[in-house]
Motif scaffolding. Structure first.
Motif, PDB file in Angstrom:
ATOM      1  N   SER A 126       1.045  -1.608   0.194  1.00 23.15           N
ATOM      2  CA  SER A 126       0.081  -0.345  -0.113  1.00 23.15           C
ATOM      3  C   SER A 126       0.709   1.063  -0.330  1.00 23.15           C
ATOM      4  CB  SER A 126      -0.346   0.341   1.534  1.00 23.15           C
ATOM      5  OG  SER A 126      -0.292   0.229   2.419  1.00 23.15           O
ATOM      6  N   ARG A 127       2.321   1.273  -0.070  1.00 23.61           N
ATOM      7  CA  ARG A 127       3.349   2.174  -0.308  1.00 23.61           C
ATOM      8  C   ARG A 127       3.200   3.045   1.031  1.00 23.61           C
ATOM      9  NH1 ARG A 127       1.311   3.805  -6.339  1.00 23.61           N
ATOM     10  NH2 ARG A 127       2.545   2.010  -6.793  1.00 23.61           N
ATOM     11  N   GLU A 128       3.261   1.911   2.664  1.00 23.59           N
ATOM     12  CA  GLU A 128       3.245   2.655   3.484  1.00 23.59           C
ATOM     13  C   GLU A 128       1.437   3.642   4.394  1.00 23.59           C
ATOM     14  OE1 GLU A 128       5.699   2.146   5.140  1.00 23.59           O
ATOM     15  OE2 GLU A 128       6.614   0.708   3.505  1.00 23.59           O
ATOM     16  N   ALA A 129       0.555   3.688   3.423  1.00 21.85           N
ATOM     17  CA  ALA A 129      -1.033   3.651   3.613  1.00 21.85           C
ATOM     18  C   ALA A 129      -1.383   3.410   4.452  1.00 21.85           C
ATOM     19  CB  ALA A 129      -1.663   4.018   1.989  1.00 21.85           C
ATOM     20  N   LEU A 130      -1.512   1.828   4.234  1.00 23.59           N
ATOM     21  CA  LEU A 130      -2.189   0.871   4.965  1.00 23.59           C
ATOM     22  C   LEU A 130      -1.446   0.531   5.870  1.00 23.59           C
ATOM     23  CD1 LEU A 130      -4.520  -1.213   2.956  1.00 23.59           C
ATOM     24  CD2 LEU A 130      -5.097   1.632   4.131  1.00 23.59           C
ATOM     25  N   GLN A 131      -1.408   0.669   7.585  1.00 27.12           N
ATOM     26  CA  GLN A 131      -1.045  -0.663   8.496  1.00 27.12           C
ATOM     27  C   GLN A 131      -1.977  -0.733   9.567  1.00 27.12           C
ATOM     28  OE1 GLN A 131       0.910   1.900  10.904  1.00 27.12           O
ATOM     29  NE2 GLN A 131       0.137   1.390  13.090  1.00 27.12           N
ATOM     30  N   VAL A 132      -1.599  -2.575   9.964  1.00 30.32           N
ATOM     31  CA  VAL A 132      -2.182  -3.520  10.626  1.00 30.32           C
ATOM     32  C   VAL A 132      -2.614  -3.709  11.518  1.00 30.32           C
ATOM     33  CG1 VAL A 132      -3.584  -5.546  10.218  1.00 30.32           C
ATOM     34  CG2 VAL A 132      -3.324  -4.539   8.074  1.00 30.32           C
ATOM     35  N   GLN A 133      -3.586  -2.961  12.854  1.00 29.21           N
ATOM     36  CA  GLN A 133      -2.372  -3.636  14.398  1.00 29.21           C
ATOM     37  C   GLN A 133      -2.706  -5.684  14.477  1.00 29.21           C
ATOM     38  OE1 GLN A 133      -1.301  -0.972  16.105  1.00 29.21           O
ATOM     39  NE2 GLN A 133      -2.020   0.051  13.515  1.00 29.21           N
ATOM     40  N   GLN A 134      -2.165  -5.233  15.438  1.00 28.64           N
ATOM     41  CA  GLN A 134      -1.944  -7.358  15.627  1.00 28.64           C
ATOM     42  C   GLN A 134      -3.528  -7.152  16.704  1.00 28.64           C
ATOM     43  OE1 GLN A 134       1.381  -7.795  18.733  1.00 28.64           O
ATOM     44  NE2 GLN A 134       2.749  -7.439  16.930  1.00 28.64           N
ATOM     45  N   GLY A 135      -4.091  -6.248  16.729  1.00 30.97           N
ATOM     46  CA  GLY A 135      -4.890  -6.479  17.387  1.00 30.97           C
ATOM     47  C   GLY A 135      -6.235  -6.845  16.883  1.00 30.97           C
ATOM     48  N   SER A 136      -6.141  -6.364  15.254  1.00 31.85           N
ATOM     49  CA  SER A 136      -7.562  -6.443  14.706  1.00 31.85           C
ATOM     50  C   SER A 136      -6.641  -7.693  12.996  1.00 31.85           C
ATOM     51  CB  SER A 136      -7.135  -4.923  13.702  1.00 31.85           C
ATOM     52  OG  SER A 136      -8.006  -4.388  13.918  1.00 31.85           O
ATOM     53  N   LEU A 137      -5.245  -7.852  13.027  1.00 30.57           N
ATOM     54  CA  LEU A 137      -4.815  -9.241  12.349  1.00 30.57           C
ATOM     55  C   LEU A 137      -5.020 -10.439  12.872  1.00 30.57           C
ATOM     56  CD1 LEU A 137      -3.380 -10.545   9.235  1.00 30.57           C
ATOM     57  CD2 LEU A 137      -1.190  -9.469  11.354  1.00 30.57           C
ATOM     58  N   TYR A 138      -4.921 -10.661  14.278  1.00 36.49           N
ATOM     59  CA  TYR A 138      -4.711 -12.186  14.428  1.00 36.49           C
ATOM     60  C   TYR A 138      -6.191 -12.400  14.656  1.00 36.49           C
ATOM     61  CZ  TYR A 138       0.042 -11.885  14.679  1.00 36.49           C
ATOM     62  OH  TYR A 138       1.327 -11.559  14.511  1.00 36.49           O
ATOM     63  N   PRO A 139      -7.491 -11.959  15.351  1.00 32.61           N
ATOM     64  CA  PRO A 139      -8.808 -12.048  15.172  1.00 32.61           C
ATOM     65  C   PRO A 139      -9.468 -12.874  13.691  1.00 32.61           C
ATOM     66  CG  PRO A 139      -8.357 -10.419  16.741  1.00 32.61           C
ATOM     67  CD  PRO A 139      -7.071 -10.837  16.137  1.00 32.61           C
ATOM     68  N   ALA A 140      -8.999 -11.909  12.995  1.00 32.41           N
ATOM     69  CA  ALA A 140      -8.701 -12.246  11.338  1.00 32.41           C
ATOM     70  C   ALA A 140      -8.045 -13.311  11.156  1.00 32.41           C
ATOM     71  CB  ALA A 140      -8.270 -10.876  10.172  1.00 32.41           C
ATOM     72  N   LEU A 141      -7.352 -13.614  11.302  1.00 31.30           N
ATOM     73  CA  LEU A 141      -6.697 -14.250  11.332  1.00 31.30           C
ATOM     74  C   LEU A 141      -7.347 -15.738  11.358  1.00 31.30           C
ATOM     75  CD1 LEU A 141      -2.837 -13.888  10.799  1.00 31.30           C
ATOM     76  CD2 LEU A 141      -3.870 -14.433   8.708  1.00 31.30           C
ATOM     77  N   HIS A 142      -8.057 -15.818  12.694  1.00 32.96           N
ATOM     78  CA  HIS A 142      -8.261 -17.050  13.131  1.00 32.96           C
ATOM     79  C   HIS A 142      -9.730 -16.652  12.853  1.00 32.96           C
ATOM     80  CE1 HIS A 142      -5.951 -16.582  17.408  1.00 32.96           C
ATOM     81  NE2 HIS A 142      -5.186 -17.376  16.151  1.00 32.96           N
ATOM     82  N   ARG A 143      -9.994 -16.031  12.218  1.00 34.83           N
ATOM     83  CA  ARG A 143     -11.351 -16.121  12.045  1.00 34.83           C
ATOM     84  C   ARG A 143     -11.973 -16.937  10.250  1.00 34.83           C
ATOM     85  NH1 ARG A 143     -12.900 -11.233  11.974  1.00 34.83           N
ATOM     86  NH2 ARG A 143     -11.845 -10.155  10.595  1.00 34.83           N
ATOM     87  N   LEU A 144     -10.570 -16.167   9.563  1.00 33.30           N
ATOM     88  CA  LEU A 144     -10.431 -16.431   8.608  1.00 33.30           C
ATOM     89  C   LEU A 144     -10.390 -18.257   7.864  1.00 33.30           C
ATOM     90  CD1 LEU A 144      -8.702 -13.738   6.727  1.00 33.30           C
ATOM     91  CD2 LEU A 144     -11.129 -15.208   5.768  1.00 33.30           C
ATOM     92  N   GLU A 145      -9.324 -18.724   9.247  1.00 32.89           N
ATOM     93  CA  GLU A 145      -8.791 -20.053   9.923  1.00 32.89           C
ATOM     94  C   GLU A 145     -10.508 -21.398   9.898  1.00 32.89           C
ATOM     95  OE1 GLU A 145      -5.384 -23.088  11.806  1.00 32.89           O
ATOM     96  OE2 GLU A 145      -5.488 -20.889  12.463  1.00 32.89           O
ATOM     97  N   TYR A 146     -10.654 -20.367  10.614  1.00 29.13           N
ATOM     98  CA  TYR A 146     -12.683 -21.293  11.805  1.00 29.13           C
ATOM     99  C   TYR A 146     -13.106 -21.153  10.282  1.00 29.13           C
ATOM    100  CZ  TYR A 146     -16.734 -21.749  13.795  1.00 29.13           C
ATOM    101  OH  TYR A 146     -17.945 -21.652  13.639  1.00 29.13           O
ATOM    102  N   LYS A 147     -13.253 -19.741   9.267  1.00 31.56           N
ATOM    103  CA  LYS A 147     -14.289 -20.687   8.366  1.00 31.56           C
ATOM    104  C   LYS A 147     -13.146 -21.672   7.098  1.00 31.56           C
ATOM    105  CE  LYS A 147     -16.405 -15.544   8.546  1.00 31.56           C
ATOM    106  NZ  LYS A 147     -16.836 -14.681   7.860  1.00 31.56           N
ATOM    107  N   LYS A 148     -12.395 -21.990   7.635  1.00 36.00           N
ATOM    108  CA  LYS A 148     -12.188 -22.463   6.227  1.00 36.00           C
ATOM    109  C   LYS A 148     -11.526 -22.612   4.606  1.00 36.00           C
ATOM    110  CE  LYS A 148     -13.030 -26.875   8.292  1.00 36.00           C
ATOM    111  NZ  LYS A 148     -12.879 -26.322   9.432  1.00 36.00           N
ATOM    112  N   PHE A 149     -11.060 -20.527   4.974  1.00 37.92           N
ATOM    113  CA  PHE A 149     -10.525 -20.016   3.995  1.00 37.92           C
ATOM    114  C   PHE A 149      -8.732 -20.096   4.166  1.00 37.92           C
ATOM    115  CE2 PHE A 149     -13.893 -16.400   4.385  1.00 37.92           C
ATOM    116  CZ  PHE A 149     -15.135 -17.653   3.631  1.00 37.92           C
ATOM    117  N   LEU A 150      -8.122 -20.559   5.202  1.00 37.36           N
ATOM    118  CA  LEU A 150      -7.434 -20.256   5.433  1.00 37.36           C
ATOM    119  C   LEU A 150      -6.615 -21.619   5.875  1.00 37.36           C
ATOM    120  CD1 LEU A 150      -5.949 -16.536   6.511  1.00 37.36           C
ATOM    121  CD2 LEU A 150      -5.531 -17.835   4.471  1.00 37.36           C
ATOM    122  N   VAL A 151      -5.462 -22.189   6.067  1.00 38.77           N
ATOM    123  CA  VAL A 151      -5.225 -23.402   6.966  1.00 38.77           C
ATOM    124  C   VAL A 151      -3.462 -22.915   7.526  1.00 38.77           C
ATOM    125  CG1 VAL A 151      -6.363 -25.275   6.065  1.00 38.77           C
ATOM    126  CG2 VAL A 151      -4.052 -25.004   5.259  1.00 38.77           C
TER     127      VAL A 151
END
Length: 116
Positions: A40-65
């Motif tokens: 994003s050329r430094e325009a977007l920043q993802v906080q850990q408090g948002s990223l890890y719940p998103a990863l768990h949610r996507l894993e739960y939905k079986k979009f990620l392993v």
């Protein structure tokens, strides 16, 4: 060139970005956040408090392993891969985002409410 301030991302925006980054190949959480920031050329920043719940949610939905493996720093990290279901979801999200941005663009390009 002046850069815009960094933005936090909502869940509706974060999930497709995570899927897109993971589609590039197996990657761990911290690297996902870095890649989003870089792409994003430094325009977007993802906080850990948002990223890890998103990863768990996507894993739960079986979009990620995920699998534990050694990272480039020698520490164990959870590496995420896109599933076929995740790839289909990424395609749907990408098409939906394109429709949304086109519609918003139509409105923003015509601020007077004029019909073209």
């Amino acid at each position: 060139m002046k850069t815009s301030p960094k933005s936090d991302l909502s869940q509706g925006t974060l999930d497709p970005l995570v899927l897109r980054i993971v589609a590039l190949g197996p990657i761990h959480g911290y690297a996902i956040a870095q890649r989003i920031q870089q792409m994003s050329r430094e325009a977007l920043q993802v906080q850990q408090g948002s990223l890890y719940p998103a990863l768990h949610r996507l894993e739960y939905k079986k979009f990620l392993v995920a699998e534990w493996a050694e990272s480039e720093t020698g520490r164990d990290a959870k590496f995420y891969r896109l599933t076929p279901k995740g790839l289909a979801q990424l395609k749907r999200e990408t098409e939906s985002w394109a429709r949304l941005t086109e519609a918003v663009g139509l409105i923003l390009q015509n601020p007077q409410g004029e019909i073209s």
